[in-house]
Design an enzyme around this catalytic site. Structure first.
Site, PDB file in Angstrom:
ATOM      1  N   GLU A  45      13.246  36.031  -6.779  1.00 48.79           N
ATOM      2  CA  GLU A  45      12.814  37.274  -6.139  1.00 48.79           C
ATOM      3  C   GLU A  45      13.962  38.276  -5.995  1.00 48.79           C
ATOM      4  O   GLU A  45      15.074  37.917  -5.604  1.00 48.79           O
ATOM      5  CB  GLU A  45      12.246  36.954  -4.746  1.00 48.79           C
ATOM      6  CG  GLU A  45      11.746  38.158  -3.967  1.00 48.79           C
ATOM      7  CD  GLU A  45      11.351  37.810  -2.545  1.00 48.79           C
ATOM      8  OE1 GLU A  45      10.646  38.627  -1.915  1.00 48.79           O
ATOM      9  OE2 GLU A  45      11.747  36.727  -2.044  1.00 48.79           O
ATOM     10  N   LYS A 118       3.461  42.095  -3.321  1.00 46.98           N
ATOM     11  CA  LYS A 118       3.504  41.058  -2.292  1.00 46.98           C
ATOM     12  C   LYS A 118       2.573  41.409  -1.133  1.00 46.98           C
ATOM     13  O   LYS A 118       2.641  42.499  -0.562  1.00 46.98           O
ATOM     14  CB  LYS A 118       4.944  40.908  -1.801  1.00 46.98           C
ATOM     15  CG  LYS A 118       5.186  39.781  -0.823  1.00 46.98           C
ATOM     16  CD  LYS A 118       6.688  39.659  -0.570  1.00 46.98           C
ATOM     17  CE  LYS A 118       7.054  38.542   0.371  1.00 46.98           C
ATOM     18  NZ  LYS A 118       8.526  38.419   0.505  1.00 46.98           N
ATOM     19  N   CYS A 155       7.346  34.787  -2.592  1.00 47.23           N
ATOM     20  CA  CYS A 155       8.037  34.277  -1.413  1.00 47.23           C
ATOM     21  C   CYS A 155       7.092  33.978  -0.245  1.00 47.23           C
ATOM     22  O   CYS A 155       6.396  32.979  -0.283  1.00 47.23           O
ATOM     23  CB  CYS A 155       9.164  35.224  -1.019  1.00 47.23           C
ATOM     24  SG  CYS A 155      10.427  34.426   0.010  1.00 47.23           S
TER      25      CYS A 155
END
Length: 297
Positions: A45, A118, A155
């Site tokens: 990431e 995200k 994540c």
């Protein structure tokens, strides 16, 4: 009968705060993964620099760039086409007045298949992402690549089983999670690495799909509004098989390129025989909704 074989890879390295250096490192490791036979290669990431979310700083917002003609994405498109590999590319996206923690999925011919933004944005000591990122608006996706249909989330998304299930329900055959996670600045005694791995192993096992997680290593010190903050990223990038078993795992200190091969047709057959999707009861999951049909919090 010969099944559909795919080789996946997770990369792991320490980031400097220099874009050119980090992109060079990523390219070198992508090439190494390709030499090991990898078809789909996951970079960690926000690999262009330090994990800047340790601090709430206006100048760090300037690191965002628009998706269109993003220089690192363009470079990875050329690399993907040259090597014939799939590369998800994490980046800090500026979209008019919004900012996202995003990832572009590059197919093996260099085609950009689109982005995922995200969805789950953390906000805690050392991981102050809500200052920088809007909640993603793309929804969870499955991307059809040359080698497999893949789900890619980012994540903090990896802690939510709903995200994994949503991608697999759309046909994802492998799940990928680029990550930046390590020590907790407010609590030196808290080490989440085993919990982190087990949660994702559960996603693999619950959905009967392989899973790939890529994390960074190294200590990064950021000047914050309250002084210096440090995170030591614990690596442990890993590849899990479809029952959640760990196939390959890196350590917490060294640069790594890990690879594993899967037979997607064989896994598909086992997934169907196991019955976890046949026996789902969406009619009973309405408890997740409120009386007006919105999602229960």
């Amino acid at each position: 009968m010969e099944g559909r074989k795919v080789v996946v890879s997770a990369l792991q390295f320490a980031c400097s705060d220099d874009i050119a250096t980090n992109v060079e490192t990523a390219e070198r490791l992508v090439r190494s993964a390709h030499e090991k036979g990898a078809n789909i290669i996951l970079i960690q990431e926000l690999f262009e620099g330090y994990y800047f979310c340790q601090a709430q700083r206006e100048d760090f917002i300037q690191r965002a760039k628009p998706y269109k003609d993003h220089p690192t994405i363009l470079r990875m498109q050329k690399l993907a086409k040259e090597l014939g590999v799939v590369i998800p590319v994490s980046f800090f996206e500026e979209a008019n007045n919004a900012h996202y923690n995003s990832i572009a999925i590059i197919d093996a011919d260099g085609t950009d298949l689109g982005i995922y933004r995200k969805s789950h944005i953390p906000d805690g000591p050392g991981y102050e992402e809500k200052f920088y990122f809007n909640p993603g608006d793309t929804g969870f996706k499955a991307f059809q690549t040359k080698f497999a249909k893949i789900g890619v989330a980012i994540c903090w998304d990896q802690w939510f089983p709903e995200a994994a299930r949503a991608m697999v329900l759309q046909g994802a055959e492998i799940l990928f999670y680029p990550t930046a996670i390590g020590s907790e600045p407010q609590d030196d005694g808290l080490d989440s690495r085993d919990h982190w791995k087990r949660v994702m192993q559960g996603h693999a096992g619950a959905n009967l799909v392989p899973l790939v997680a890529s994390n960074r290593i190294g200590k990064e010190v950021i000047e914050t509004e309250h002084g210096k903050s440090a995170i030591t990223f614990y690596g442990n990038s890993f590849i899990a098989g479809p029952t959640g078993e760990i196939i390959k795992v890196a350590n917490d200190k060294d640069e790594a390129v890990i690879v594993a091969q899967f037979d997607l047709d064989q896994i598909k057959s086992k997934r169907h025989c196991w019955g976890i999707f046949r026996d789902r009861r969406p009619d009973l999951y309405k408890v997740l909704l409120t009386s007006d049909g919105s999602i229960r919090s």
